[in-house]
Every structure is written in C-alpha cells, then in structure tokens.
Design a protein around this motif. Structure first.
Motif, mmCIF file in Angstrom:
data_model
loop_
_atom_site.group_PDB
_atom_site.id
_atom_site.type_symbol
_atom_site.label_atom_id
_atom_site.label_comp_id
_atom_site.label_asym_id
_atom_site.label_seq_id
_atom_site.Cartn_x
_atom_site.Cartn_y
_atom_site.Cartn_z
ATOM 1 N N ARG A 195 0.824 -1.215 0.000
ATOM 2 C CA ARG A 195 0.000 0.000 0.000
ATOM 3 C C ARG A 195 0.857 1.264 0.000
ATOM 4 O O ARG A 195 0.418 2.316 -0.466
ATOM 5 C CB ARG A 195 -0.921 -0.017 1.219
ATOM 6 N N ALA A 196 2.070 1.154 0.533
ATOM 7 C CA ALA A 196 2.955 2.319 0.572
ATOM 8 C C ALA A 196 3.666 2.545 -0.750
ATOM 9 O O ALA A 196 4.370 3.543 -0.908
ATOM 10 C CB ALA A 196 3.987 2.150 1.690
ATOM 11 N N GLY A 197 3.523 1.612 -1.693
ATOM 12 C CA GLY A 197 4.070 1.839 -3.020
ATOM 13 C C GLY A 197 5.285 1.027 -3.385
ATOM 14 O O GLY A 197 5.926 1.307 -4.408
ATOM 15 N N ALA A 198 5.650 0.012 -2.587
ATOM 16 C CA ALA A 198 6.790 -0.836 -2.949
ATOM 17 C C ALA A 198 6.508 -1.542 -4.277
ATOM 18 O O ALA A 198 5.383 -1.964 -4.552
ATOM 19 C CB ALA A 198 7.047 -1.870 -1.847
ATOM 20 N N GLY A 199 7.548 -1.686 -5.096
ATOM 21 C CA GLY A 199 7.358 -2.305 -6.397
ATOM 22 C C GLY A 199 7.135 -3.802 -6.318
ATOM 23 O O GLY A 199 6.401 -4.372 -7.122
ATOM 24 N N LEU A 200 7.762 -4.454 -5.352
ATOM 25 C CA LEU A 200 7.645 -5.901 -5.214
ATOM 26 C C LEU A 200 7.755 -6.247 -3.737
ATOM 27 O O LEU A 200 8.593 -5.686 -3.023
ATOM 28 C CB LEU A 200 8.764 -6.603 -6.010
ATOM 29 N N VAL A 201 6.912 -7.153 -3.289
ATOM 30 C CA VAL A 201 6.930 -7.584 -1.893
ATOM 31 C C VAL A 201 6.931 -9.103 -1.849
ATOM 32 O O VAL A 201 6.118 -9.748 -2.524
ATOM 33 C CB VAL A 201 5.716 -7.042 -1.101
ATOM 34 N N THR A 202 7.840 -9.658 -1.080
ATOM 35 C CA THR A 202 7.933 -11.107 -0.929
ATOM 36 C C THR A 202 7.830 -11.477 0.536
ATOM 37 O O THR A 202 8.498 -10.854 1.379
ATOM 38 C CB THR A 202 9.275 -11.633 -1.474
ATOM 39 N N VAL A 203 6.993 -12.451 0.844
ATOM 40 C CA VAL A 203 6.934 -13.006 2.190
ATOM 41 C C VAL A 203 7.789 -14.266 2.214
ATOM 42 O O VAL A 203 7.536 -15.215 1.468
ATOM 43 C CB VAL A 203 5.486 -13.321 2.605
ATOM 44 N N LEU A 204 8.796 -14.273 3.052
ATOM 45 C CA LEU A 204 9.654 -15.437 3.229
ATOM 46 C C LEU A 204 9.039 -16.302 4.326
ATOM 47 O O LEU A 204 8.942 -15.875 5.471
ATOM 48 C CB LEU A 204 11.071 -15.013 3.605
ATOM 49 N N SER A 205 8.636 -17.513 3.954
ATOM 50 C CA SER A 205 7.832 -18.342 4.854
ATOM 51 C C SER A 205 8.505 -19.687 5.106
ATOM 52 O O SER A 205 9.070 -20.316 4.199
ATOM 53 C CB SER A 205 6.448 -18.579 4.238
ATOM 54 N N ARG A 206 8.411 -20.150 6.340
ATOM 55 C CA ARG A 206 8.816 -21.518 6.654
ATOM 56 C C ARG A 206 7.814 -22.484 6.004
ATOM 57 O O ARG A 206 6.629 -22.133 5.860
ATOM 58 C CB ARG A 206 8.850 -21.712 8.151
ATOM 59 N N PRO A 207 8.282 -23.658 5.652
ATOM 60 C CA PRO A 207 7.358 -24.612 4.973
ATOM 61 C C PRO A 207 6.066 -24.839 5.751
ATOM 62 O O PRO A 207 4.983 -24.892 5.156
ATOM 63 C CB PRO A 207 8.197 -25.876 4.867
ATOM 64 N N GLY A 208 6.144 -24.959 7.084
ATOM 65 C CA GLY A 208 4.967 -25.230 7.869
ATOM 66 C C GLY A 208 3.992 -24.083 7.955
ATOM 67 O O GLY A 208 2.844 -24.258 8.388
ATOM 68 N N ALA A 209 4.426 -22.904 7.535
ATOM 69 C CA ALA A 209 3.569 -21.722 7.599
ATOM 70 C C ALA A 209 3.067 -21.285 6.224
ATOM 71 O O ALA A 209 2.372 -20.289 6.109
ATOM 72 C CB ALA A 209 4.307 -20.563 8.260
ATOM 73 N N MET A 210 3.424 -22.056 5.183
ATOM 74 C CA MET A 210 3.057 -21.643 3.825
ATOM 75 C C MET A 210 1.548 -21.509 3.648
ATOM 76 O O MET A 210 1.058 -20.564 3.044
ATOM 77 C CB MET A 210 3.607 -22.669 2.823
ATOM 78 N N ARG A 211 0.783 -22.474 4.184
ATOM 79 C CA ARG A 211 -0.663 -22.430 3.990
ATOM 80 C C ARG A 211 -1.265 -21.173 4.629
ATOM 81 O O ARG A 211 -2.095 -20.489 4.038
ATOM 82 C CB ARG A 211 -1.308 -23.685 4.577
ATOM 83 N N GLU A 212 -0.807 -20.861 5.836
ATOM 84 C CA GLU A 212 -1.313 -19.627 6.507
ATOM 85 C C GLU A 212 -0.984 -18.389 5.689
ATOM 86 O O GLU A 212 -1.835 -17.523 5.472
ATOM 87 C CB GLU A 212 -0.695 -19.492 7.902
ATOM 88 N N ASN A 213 0.236 -18.276 5.276
ATOM 89 C CA ASN A 213 0.642 -17.081 4.552
ATOM 90 C C ASN A 213 -0.033 -16.980 3.191
ATOM 91 O O ASN A 213 -0.323 -15.864 2.717
ATOM 92 C CB ASN A 213 2.172 -17.042 4.398
ATOM 93 N N ALA A 214 -0.283 -18.120 2.564
ATOM 94 C CA ALA A 214 -0.957 -18.086 1.274
ATOM 95 C C ALA A 214 -2.398 -17.637 1.436
ATOM 96 O O ALA A 214 -2.950 -17.012 0.525
ATOM 97 C CB ALA A 214 -0.900 -19.473 0.632
#
Length: 281
Positions: A262-281
């Motif tokens: 929302r602040a205008g970053a061109g690209l944002v990546t969430v680095l997730s542990r395998p066990g947290a992938m479903r939550e973050n997705a």
C-alpha cells in the motif's frame, strides 16, 4: 520543521522558549496572561458555570491560576481562589497576576473542596522536581472526588514523563501551552492528565524553531512516503522482504507485507517456513 505542530518539548525547552520569547518582544507577563485566559477558556469548554475553586501555587503556575480566576469571574462564574503559601512572598509575574485579582484569596485547605466543586489545579507546573508533601499532598487527595482541570500538568506529575514519586493530582482535562510535554503522552503520567488541550499563547515561532526538538507525537502528518509516478517501473520502487514466523505466528509478516504494498513498494515477498506456507498463502 516538519510536523512542528506534533512536536513534544521538554521542561528545559519550555523554559528556554519562554526566555527567548521575552528577548523577541513578548514579555513573560503577556505569556502568563494568555495562558490564564486559555485555562479559563478550557474550563468553559468542558463545564457549565458552577462553583469553581482555583488552587494557586507560589510560582508561575499559580500566576496562571490567578489570571484564569479573573477571566472566569468576568464571565460570571462563581470563583474562589486559595493560595498555597504566603501572598506577600509572591514575586515577578505571579505577584502582578495576583494583584490584578480583585476577589478574596483564602489560605489553602482541603475543607474548601466540596464534592461538587470544580477544581483548577494551578499549584505546580511541569518543572516541579520534588514529590508533593504536606498540605499540597492533602489537597491532591481531597480533589480526587472532584472534576479537575490541571494547568500545564497535574501537580506532582513530572513534566518530562518520569513516574511520579508520592501523591499527585489526577485531572479530567489538562490545559498546556505551546506544545505537549513528555508527561502528556507517556504512561504512567498520561492517564493522570485526562484530555490534553494545547493552547497557543503568542509564543513567537522563532523561539520554538530555534530549539533542537527531536521528539514528536506519532501522527500521519509525520509519515512522508514518496509516491512513485505512474510510469515508474516496479524495480525502481524497491523490493521488500517480510520474514514470517512459524505457523500460528505469521500475522505480523502479512501485515507488514500488505503495508509495504500500500505504501508503493514495487515488489513484496513473504519469506515463509514450509509449515507456515498455507497460513501465509
């Protein structure tokens, strides 16, 4: 200075600003007159006319109280003034403000504070460096059952935000001047101040601008984010990486990632542990 209206000044800043104001042509007596008028205005904004007791101390805060008493009396309020200390010992601006008050001045006593009394605490300001004791402490206890407006800060509350030592007043409203002090925004003092109102008392802007102020109250005006032009490529707008916690502890990373987008970053990546992938997705 960016965000000037949200600046927070220390007790030392306030003293220097008042002194500099006098050098720039605004006498401290004028500042006191304006401060007392502001206190009277704050009282009238929050309460209808009712028996009001102004508790005046021996210094400049008490002088503000004498001015407020005069202004309220001129507006038709039933006002009484009590003085903590000897009137003959008043000096400088406080002495002049007391001389301009034509009503009675009683010796301070907790017996004068009734359950329905509106109390204006003008005993001591932000610069008090010792705990309340003796009669001042007794007055603070008696005022606890009353609606109270504090001048600058509730008496007994250190202006620079340190925890009070010993008894202190608690206010429903605090009228302060020029800018807020640390006590107005930091606990444990903040809760004792109630609704904080900041009044301009004709302090020259130059007197404030010359101080090296490094404290501000958080406000959107202080968040200047560069917004990219429509033709800007995303790779020119930054890449944010938010590192997530494990499953069950992912919320902060997602909030940070969404805020970056929302602040205008061109690209944002969430680095997730395998066990947290479903939550973050």
């Amino acid at each position: 200075m960016s965000g000037d209206s949200h600046a927070i000044i220390t007790v030392a800043d306030m003293r220097a600003i008042d002194a500099r104001s006098a050098e720039l042509g605004v006498p401290t007596r004028t500042l006191m007159e304006n401060a007392g008028a502001a206190v009277a205005a704050a009282v009238q904004q929050h309460w209808p006319p009712r028996p009001t007791l102004i508790l005046c101390g021996p210094g400049a805060n008490g002088g503000d109280g004498f001015v407020a008493a005069r202004k309220l009396a001129e507006a038709g309020w039933p006002v009484g003034v009590v003085l903590l200390g000897d009137r003959a010992a008043l000096a400088g601006d406080a002495r002049d403000a007391a001389a301009a008050w034509m009503g009675w001045v009683d010796a301070a006593s907790p017996d004068l504070i009734g359950d329905e009394t509106l109390v204006v605490d003008a005993l001591f300001g932000a610069g008090l460096s010792r705990p309340l004791d003796g009669l001042a402490a007794t007055l603070s206890a008696a005022a606890r059952r009353c609606d109270t407006l504090a001048v600058d800060v509730p008496s007994g509350i250190p202006g620079d935000g340190a925890a009070p030592v010993g008894p202190a007043f608690r206010a429903d409203v605090t009228a302060t001047f020029v800018r807020k002090k640390p006590a107005h925004v930091l606990e444990p003092c903040r809760a004792a101040c109630g609704d904080v109102m900041v009044f301009d008392i004709s302090t020259p802007p130059q007197a404030l601008a010359e101080r090296d102020i490094r404290l501000w109250e958080n406000h959107p005006d202080l968040w200047p984010l560069p917004w990219p032009p429509v033709e800007a490529h995303k790779h020119a707008r930054g890449h944010v990486m938010a590192v997530s916690g494990p499953a069950g502890r992912t919320g902060a990373a997602r909030l940070a990632a969404r805020a970056a987008l929302r602040a205008g970053a061109g690209l944002v990546t969430v680095l997730s542990r395998p066990g947290a992938m479903r939550e973050n997705a």
